[in-house]
Structure formats: C-alpha cells, structure tokens
Write a protein that holds these residues in place. Structure first.
Motif, PDB file in Angstrom:
ATOM      1  N   ARG A 232      62.616  -1.184  12.861  1.00 41.98           N
ATOM      2  CA  ARG A 232      61.311  -0.773  12.387  1.00 41.98           C
ATOM      3  C   ARG A 232      61.120   0.716  12.655  1.00 41.98           C
ATOM      4  O   ARG A 232      61.913   1.330  13.354  1.00 41.98           O
ATOM      5  CB  ARG A 232      60.223  -1.595  13.083  1.00 41.98           C
ATOM      6  CG  ARG A 232      60.204  -3.061  12.682  1.00 41.98           C
ATOM      7  CD  ARG A 232      59.333  -3.888  13.593  1.00 41.98           C
ATOM      8  NE  ARG A 232      59.936  -3.994  14.930  1.00 41.98           N
ATOM      9  CZ  ARG A 232      59.403  -4.702  15.913  1.00 41.98           C
ATOM     10  NH1 ARG A 232      58.252  -5.344  15.730  1.00 41.98           N
ATOM     11  NH2 ARG A 232      59.995  -4.768  17.088  1.00 41.98           N
ATOM     12  N   LYS A 233      60.052   1.265  12.117  1.00 38.99           N
ATOM     13  CA  LYS A 233      59.807   2.700  12.262  1.00 38.99           C
ATOM     14  C   LYS A 233      59.726   3.103  13.734  1.00 38.99           C
ATOM     15  O   LYS A 233      60.246   4.149  14.136  1.00 38.99           O
ATOM     16  CB  LYS A 233      58.511   3.078  11.541  1.00 38.99           C
ATOM     17  CG  LYS A 233      58.224   4.571  11.543  1.00 38.99           C
ATOM     18  CD  LYS A 233      56.962   4.890  10.751  1.00 38.99           C
ATOM     19  CE  LYS A 233      56.689   6.393  10.758  1.00 38.99           C
ATOM     20  NZ  LYS A 233      55.462   6.727   9.980  1.00 38.99           N
ATOM     21  N   ARG A 234      59.127   2.245  14.556  1.00 39.71           N
ATOM     22  CA  ARG A 234      58.958   2.588  15.976  1.00 39.71           C
ATOM     23  C   ARG A 234      60.280   2.502  16.745  1.00 39.71           C
ATOM     24  O   ARG A 234      60.371   2.974  17.878  1.00 39.71           O
ATOM     25  CB  ARG A 234      57.921   1.664  16.614  1.00 39.71           C
ATOM     26  CG  ARG A 234      58.396   0.237  16.861  1.00 39.71           C
ATOM     27  CD  ARG A 234      57.299  -0.598  17.485  1.00 39.71           C
ATOM     28  NE  ARG A 234      57.790  -1.892  17.946  1.00 39.71           N
ATOM     29  CZ  ARG A 234      58.265  -2.116  19.164  1.00 39.71           C
ATOM     30  NH1 ARG A 234      58.306  -1.127  20.048  1.00 39.71           N
ATOM     31  NH2 ARG A 234      58.670  -3.314  19.523  1.00 39.71           N
TER      32      ARG A 234
ATOM     33  N   VAL B  32      63.230   3.790  15.549  1.00 41.58           N
ATOM     34  CA  VAL B  32      64.149   4.853  15.139  1.00 41.58           C
ATOM     35  C   VAL B  32      64.355   5.891  16.233  1.00 41.58           C
ATOM     36  O   VAL B  32      65.485   6.304  16.524  1.00 41.58           O
ATOM     37  CB  VAL B  32      63.648   5.521  13.843  1.00 41.58           C
ATOM     38  CG1 VAL B  32      64.520   6.730  13.500  1.00 41.58           C
ATOM     39  CG2 VAL B  32      63.642   4.523  12.697  1.00 41.58           C
TER      40      VAL B  32
END
Length: 334
Positions: A93-95, A97
C-alpha cells in the motif's frame, strides 16, 4: 469456525497463530536453525557461483551484478509465493512504500555495496570476523538508538561469547602476515553496520507493516538498483555452465527469500537481542558446509572448531535463558 470469516479475518487469525509459534522458544530455535543453515550455505554457494559464472575475484562490478540478480529472484519468489499462498496479490500500500525503500537502502544496497567493495581488499578470514560483529552492533543499536529494549549484562556476555566463537574459528585459520585495511575491513565494518540497521528497522517496521511483504519488495527494489548500477559499471553476467549456473542462482534466491522472510517474522514478535544472537551460527554453518562442499577448513583443528561452536551455543543460551521478566529486559518504543 474460521469458515465463516472473511479472507482478511482469516489472515489475522493465521498471523496470530504463527506469531505465537515464532515467539515460543521451540519455534524460535527451529526457525533460527533453518535460517542459519540457509545463510551458512550461501558462503560456499557464492564461491561456486563465481566459478560457474566465470567471475574473477577482483571483478567487483560482476560480483554486484550477481548479487543484484540473486536478490531480484528472491523478491519475485517471495511476492509470487505469498500471493499464491494468500490467494491475493502481495501488493504494497502507499504507506508501505517508504518502509520498503528504507529497508532496501540498508539491507540490500548499502550493505552489499560496502561488502563487495571491502571484500576485494580484505581476506575472507578477517571479513568473516568483522561481518559477525553485525549481530552485536544490532543489539547495541536496538538498545541505545532505537530504544526498543534495555542493554543488560546478560546480553553483553552472550554476545561476547558468540563473537568469541566466531573469532576463534576464523583466527585459527588465519594466514601469517594478514593485516587490516580501511578500504578492506573498514568497508566490511560499514556493511555490518548497514546490516545491523536493517535488522533493527525490520524489528520496528514489522510491527506496523507485513514483514513478509516488506521482505519481498525490498529485495526486488534493492536488487534492481544493484543490478542496474553494476551493469552500468561494466558488470558481466554470462554463465560458463548454463544449467548448473541457473540452478545455483535460483537456489541463492531461495536462500534470501526463505531465510530473510522467516527472520523478519521472528524480529517482528521477539526482542532483537533474542533473535540476532543466533546470527553467530551463520559463520559456523558456513565453515562446516565449506568443509563438505569445497574441501576447506582442513587447517582448523577439530578441537578448536568444537570449542568455537561451544562458545557460540553458550552465547545463545545466555541471551535466551529463561529469567524473571522485568522492566530491565524490555521497554516500549519511544
């Protein structure tokens, strides 16, 4: 009954079950033994790999390209394998990366850039000793920098015993006239610090992110950076014996994929000191497997090898011996 649970709920139930297993002493011992055996087998495998791929000992660019391809394979194995096991894509998820890139920087890029740069000027014996210091450095960083646990006399004594065992078996095989250099062992020490940082980071980040997901994607990201940089620097990847070389590089990818994924889960549910002290077993397995596969180590007296193994085991026991749990043994993250 788990049949009425959603896939996400089943994942949480299964994860809790595995976490209890990895946090138990039998689970910790068994998992660490598997990881250390796999990592120990990497020592002779790398030497065999250089021969199969025709990589000279002084060709650092090709060695880094070899490592980059290995880690790309490891990342793909973890991502595809866990996607199949969980029946859903293992996509960050984006968090996630930022954590993936941070781990890739220390675990794969910096550690192996420093390691291969130093190995070209350092002896294998002194490199093994300096590399083993990563386990002790990880505990110091965990206690003094990350402050996830307290530094106790028991942890220091256990690390000293384990490091003493690694040093003993390596010094016993050290040739006369070997010296330490800033460009050789100094680079290896920086690699050990980078490896210790990654150990502490996975212990912290693994509590808030899926540690197996972090493992797979950081290998893919870090391996890609290494491979591109090495190829740009003139690294070559042309196997002299295609089929054996392919089997060897796939096995080395499996070593990283399996061992680091398991190690990440252990660090997510145990104090760093409880897990990393087992890392002193890596050179011991490497020594024993090199004797079998490469006919090396004959210069080391069996009695010295037995004493070294006893010291490593003593260090593991000292750190993991059951004691009454107190606030001095662990503190919450700050």
């Amino acid at each position: 009954m788990t049949s009425s649970l959603t896939p996400e709920q089943r994942d949480r139930v299964e994860k809790k079950g595995f976490d209890r297993l990895f946090a138990s002493l039998p689970g910790l011992l068994a998992t660490c033994a598997v990881c250390c055996f796999l990592w120990g087998s990497a020592f002779p495998s790398i030497k065999i790999g250089y021969r199969l791929f025709g990589i000279p000992g002084d060709d650092v660019s090709s060695q880094m390209l070899f490592a980059g391809v290995r880690f790309i394979i490891a990342g793909v194995m973890v991502i595809i394998g866990m996607s199949a096991a969980r029946k859903k894509p293992l996509v960050p998820r984006k968090r996630d990366v930022r954590s993936i890139l941070l781990l890739a920087l220390f675990q794969t890029v910096l550690q192996y850039v420093f390691f291969y740069r130093g190995l070209s000027q350092a002896s294998g014996v002194t490199s093994s000793i300096v590399t083993a210091s990563s386990n002790f450095i990880a505990i110091l960083l965990s206690c003094l920098l990350f402050r996830t646990e307290r530094l106790t006399a028991r942890k220091i004594l256990g690390c000293a015993a384990g490091f003493g065992g690694v040093a003993l078996i390596n010094i016993a095989g050290m040739g006369a006239g070997e010296t330490l250099t800033l460009g050789g062992e100094g680079m290896i020490l920086l690699a050990a610090v980078a490896g210790a940082m990654s150990t502490c980071l996975i212990g912290v980040l693994g509590k808030h992110h899926d540690p197996v997901m972090l493992s797979g994607w950081q290998f893919l990201a870090g391996g890609t950076v290494l491979a591109i940089a090495a190829a740009a620097a003139g690294g070559r990847f042309s196997p002299a014996e295609p089929l054996p070389a392919l089997a060897l590089i796939v096995y080395m990818g499996f070593i990283s994929a399996m061992a680091y994924s398991l190690w990440s889960r252990l660090l997510a549910v145990n104090p760093v000191s409880r897990v990393t002290v087992f890392g002193f077993m890596n050179p011991m397995f490497g020594f024993l497997l090199s004797m079998v596969l490469l006919d090396e180590g004959s210069m080391v007296n069996p009695g010295v090898a037995a004493l070294a193994l006893a010291l490593v085991c003593m260090g593991i026991i000292i750190v993991n011996i059951p004691v009454r749990r107190t606030h001095a043994d662990s503190v919450p993250n700050r």
